[in-house]
Design an enzyme around this catalytic site. Sequence first.
Site, mmCIF file in Angstrom:
data_model
loop_
_atom_site.group_PDB
_atom_site.id
_atom_site.type_symbol
_atom_site.label_atom_id
_atom_site.label_comp_id
_atom_site.label_asym_id
_atom_site.label_seq_id
_atom_site.Cartn_x
_atom_site.Cartn_y
_atom_site.Cartn_z
ATOM 1 N N CYS A 46 0.901 -1.156 0.041
ATOM 2 C CA CYS A 46 -0.029 -0.012 -0.063
ATOM 3 C C CYS A 46 1.046 1.220 -0.060
ATOM 4 C CB CYS A 46 -0.855 -0.142 1.310
ATOM 5 S SG CYS A 46 -1.574 1.430 1.677
ATOM 6 N N CYS A 394 -5.159 9.113 -13.978
ATOM 7 C CA CYS A 394 -6.265 8.187 -13.627
ATOM 8 C C CYS A 394 -6.767 6.819 -14.592
ATOM 9 C CB CYS A 394 -7.643 8.735 -12.873
ATOM 10 S SG CYS A 394 -8.882 7.783 -12.555
ATOM 11 N N CYS A 397 -10.407 6.434 -15.280
ATOM 12 C CA CYS A 397 -11.034 7.711 -16.050
ATOM 13 C C CYS A 397 -10.646 7.199 -17.223
ATOM 14 C CB CYS A 397 -10.219 8.924 -15.737
ATOM 15 S SG CYS A 397 -10.320 9.452 -13.954
#
Length: 498
Positions: A46, A394, A397
């Site tokens: 992460c 993104c 997107c």
Amino acid sequence: VTLNSAAMGTLGPFPASDVLELGDSDFDDTVAEYETVLVEFFAPWCGHCQQLAPEYETAATKLKGTVSLAKVDCTVNSETCGRFGVNGYPTLKMFRNGEDFAAYDGPRSADGIVSYMKKQAGPSSVPLHNERDLDAFVNHFEASVVGFFSSADSSQMAEFLKASSAMRDSHRFAHTADLSLGLKHGVESDTVVLFRPPRLNSKFEDSLVKSDEAVSIASLRQFIRDNVFGLCPHLTAENRENMRGRDLLVAYYDVDYLRNIKGTNYWRNRVMKVATQFQSQGLNYAVANRAEFQEELEEEFGLGPADGGELPLITIRNREGQKYSMQEEFTRDGKSLERFLEDYFAGKLKRQVKSEAAPENNDGPVKVVVADNFEELVNNPSKDVLLEFYAPWCGHCKSLEPKYTELGEQLSANTHIVIAKMDATANDVPPTYDVQGFPTIFFVPAGQKDLPRKYEGGREVNDFLNYLKEVATHPLILGNAREDFGLAKKQRSRRHEL
């Protein structure tokens, strides 16, 4: 991977960590040993966890002996993470005597974690027994809230202790059952006093404020909210969230309350002197370290490191998200700031807007919205607008783009509906649109531009069409065929009402 001794000699020994590493086998027993412990549930892959790691390690070292910090790798300890409802990383939770008692929603910087967790250690309100205790408690970098009571059995003290427990993560509390400790501060009966940090003492406001309300959690929360910042507080990364939602003027310069209190207050006093003239106008004021906020100054106001030199830079951001910056150089007599505020309150200042250039040709199936044409395209009262906020980097997107374009093509015959997109990284996003990730899509109905509705449906073309059939102000036209589904539904609804 096994390191041989030669390799270890080259790399040097790994530094010992002050963060406890816990797992399924020892979590419950270990956490129960500590009065208060902060636990990070993480995954090694992460990115946000990796970013937090050095701050968390530093905080653990600074808090050693006061509050313990621990971490659990959820990729190998799924039982523990599942038990505590962890579904995102990093998740931070506070445990008291082995029990999960609250989610941690404080700062993520080392100093912020230290400050927040120190408030969690020990009692929520510190008992004061003499004047020395009182003086030591209020001589602090942060504001101090002290309850003065005539008896330990006082019902008001009981309410104060409840309130301190509820707000311990945000403020510092202390109490005494000896009213004589408050005599030098004008205390004669049971009351609560907020002491401002000594470094912020100024001739322009009182160094303490007394509450005139009976103590309850609600009244004390309101009293602190109304008074804790004073006329011109020190804005930091840690307290900035508490100041959002206000009309706020900030003076940015070399604010340093550790090494240069006198120099810092030199400029702050000049801001306060002018602020007192406009106190009734609803604007709040603050000073902030320019280096701490330099990235925001460049991003939001276009102010680089060389702008202004050593003089304060002045900006205003109001609760509607409108931004202004003072173009005139800050003068030591405060006259330039005075003129700036007079123009601001008279509505003469030009708003500062971060905007891409509007496209010369905007005839495609998906209209390109920028901050400068937002009013014209999105807030047109006669049109429904489906608006996507995106970021160029993104991946989701990019996946959506061909479907969103097809949607625009299918609805191109509609004169009452606009399919639009806006790069939220290059343009100011109005505050009524809560954009936390990408893509975020809103439906903005005709005639209700102050009530955008977040789109939560699927991202296939038919998902969008079915949604728009339900919410569009006018029936959809798909290609050359009128789609009467929405109109028929509204007519049935009207007949039912009749």
